[in-house]
Design an enzyme around this catalytic site. Sequence first.
Site, PDB file in Angstrom:
ATOM      1  N   TYR A  97       0.810  -1.217   0.000  1.00  0.00           N
ATOM      2  CA  TYR A  97       0.000   0.000   0.000  1.00  0.00           C
ATOM      3  C   TYR A  97       0.847   1.272   0.000  1.00  0.00           C
ATOM      4  CZ  TYR A  97      -4.493  -2.270   0.149  1.00  0.00           C
ATOM      5  OH  TYR A  97      -5.588  -2.982  -0.195  1.00  0.00           O
ATOM      6  N   ASP A 149      -2.215 -32.712  10.549  1.00  0.00           N
ATOM      7  CA  ASP A 149      -3.241 -33.623  10.031  1.00  0.00           C
ATOM      8  C   ASP A 149      -2.590 -34.712   9.193  1.00  0.00           C
ATOM      9  OD1 ASP A 149      -5.165 -32.041  11.137  1.00  0.00           O
ATOM     10  OD2 ASP A 149      -5.748 -31.059   9.258  1.00  0.00           O
TER      11      ASP A 149
END
Lengths: 346, 526
Positions: free
Chosen positions: A90, A236
């Site tokens: 930005y 996982d």
Amino acid sequence: MEKSLTQLGNLIYEQINNQEFPWIHMQSRSTDNILYDTNLRQYVLGPRMIRRHSRNIRHIRPFTQLIWTAWFAKELVTQKKTSTLRETYYSARGQRDIEYTDQQESDNIITDLEVALNRAREDFNIFPAERSAIFGDLTIEYTVPGYEGRRTNLTDHPDGIMIGPAITSSEFIETSADKVLVIEKGAMFNRLVEEKAHEKFNALLIQTAGQSPRSTRAIINRLYTDYNLPIYIFTDADPWGLHIAMVIISGSANAAHLRGLATPDAKWIGVLGSDILNYKLPTEPLTEYDHKRLFELKADPRYKDQFWQDELDILLKIEQKAELEAFSKYGLTYIVDEYLPAKLES
Amino acid sequence: MPQVEYQSISPADFFYRNREIAGFSNPSRATYTAVRELIENSMDACEVQQVPAEIFLRISEVPDNRNTETKIYVMRVEDNGTGLPAEHIPQAFGQVFYGSKYELKQARGTFGLGGTMAVLYGQITTHKPVQITSSTGGDIHEFVMNIDIQNNRANILKHTVKQNPSGWRGTAIELQMDGDYSRIMYRLIEYLKQTAMVNPYADITYIGPKGRLYKFERGTEKLPPLPVGVKPHPHGVDVEAFRRLISVTKSKNMKTFMMDNFQGVGNKTAERFLELAQISLKARPKMLSPEDILRIVRSTKEYGNFKRPDASCLSPIGEELMETGIKKELGLTDEDYIKVVTRKPSTYLGYPFIVEAAVATGKNVRKMHGSGITTYRFANRIPLLFDESSGVVWKAANKNINWKTYNVESDTSVVVAVHVCSTKIPYKSVGKEFMADQPEVEKEITNAIREAARGVRGFMSRRFRLAREKRRLNIFNKFLPKIAEFSGRLAEKDTPNIEPLLRVVSTDIHEVEKKLEEVPEIVEES
């Protein structure tokens, strides 16, 4: 850091003064120049160099953006301020003729600057957004402006402490922990804090919030190299979880130009494919996408060890995957009371 | 049983009753047609005299208290043409079908109908006489007159003769008519502009009813060569025309009649043709039966060995003059593309014709026309403004040409101007507003446009590359100062001077321009 940025400025300045179109040399980041180094056990950049030349119509815009980013970085460093990738993007939007079309472009230029200077962006105070956290008995001393000399113990806050510029730049003073437990998810991290897993296992807890940010990987590396703490990764049992572990262990192609992010001796302890069977975990079937990804991983040089190949094969064979939370089937504390002790012992 | 009454009517009467077929269908259209007819007479008169035309047109409104859409206008047209001999003036403007144009050569009008129709229309709408002033260099004759419609002749009210010390030559005509200017203003000015385009040697001045001055200045003093009058070609003659020739001929037999009255017919051709037509060489022309005449006229279409019609009766504008005219009226510069092609003479149905086509494109074309293909149509140097999409030029430019071949995209701005000159323009209607798609004419028009468009492809790619180079230069102008600024700040020094670097890239563009000039034009046929 400040010096190498000034040097870059001097180089360009002198080229222009010599009536030369400025250019810089840097290692190529194209995929064919990213090689796997079996000794370092991580990706590295190959020998190919590219020349980014302002005489070239296609180079001049990224070249200008690179110089601007270098100047922006120097401002951060000299003023002892930190910024994020998004903020940098930005800030460039405020500069006419420099502005990027999207953040991806800006992030890419920042990586170019890393390659050109051979330094990580954290060194010139540009950090990714914070989302990863650390908890456990580690005393640190801040170096960020306004906090210099202040100390804190990372057990002070029960939600864990965000791994941001302040932690990354801090000095590690002392720790009683003898291992690091890295968890993929915030929910499981909170469960472990609640169950006092850090005391039980005498461990520092780190949650990566998915694929771990570079600053988190740098901290893991520091804890391993400076304090010899063994690293245990707990994710996982699916291709995505496996790869979160692998990036901590062997690094990513995107960061092939950087050292000190990979921790080759870190251990992935679960959830293994065999755990799914042994613990009779509730599962979900593999999606088509999971399938595709598993085959990609099988071909990836980082997975060439038999251990990883076997793990990938198990998932492909049983056609199922399981999440960390699957252990809740046996009660909320089962994972801390039964599963982890068993794993850490073996 | 009711009695059926038969009566003959004069040509003037006929046109009075059927004025719409001559283009006087409503007040606005009549205003346009009247101006057009008068200007064309003037242009012809100037060309006969071989002087660069100076035409003055003024339309002024006659104030009245009528609360109607139409108004009474005074129209005045002056020219510096050949002038009319005093004895011909009354007939020239007071009699339908009187004119100097019965000879076979290219001219704007054909039968001397137009000027008289304007006078006639003025008379029937305002009841005012027409005033004609003319001189062929001697005394100036001024006539005030009107038309005796029933008898098709002029009715002179006043004739004055003035001295002409300055040696003025030309004609001025002033008439009044009931018209509607506001609805036709745009077309009228467009007509004048396009007239100036194909008559680049003419100076046209126009003062409108609101007192506004429009000036179309000439771009050259050169005139195209005058057409030469020729005998008709046997192919182009019909039964009626043939009958007329017979009625006035002095030839004693058919062989000499054929040789005397038609172009390209010599001894041998006359003999062979008459044999085909089964007419004795010695037959007396005035003794031919209607069946004989019909057979002869039909045979002219069957006989394949006549020479091609003589094109010396045609007067094309020429590539140079047409380019001058289009450039000046469209405001083109050397940065634009324009190519004019004058084709070789060709024929249809025994009439010679020549097609000229211009194709223009570029920045200044876009300024005036926006994107797409704009057509200008001219017949014997008369602009055709109405019914564009029914005409053959529109068809050729939009349907027959595949513009993609020439790198012309739908947003490119292209002007196509086509001039057809012929002793007989294949008009579709008496109003002379658009040309029919005669196959031979259509083919010539299409080929002319293709030929003129050949260079467009090269022009387009050159322009495209130049634009790209300029864009490139802009990029350096944009980024180099930033590099200098931030490298200076980074090095904690002043801003280094980039002028030498910018000079290097800007010399590049001149080289590119030079190189592009050298690129040969790509010749491409669709």
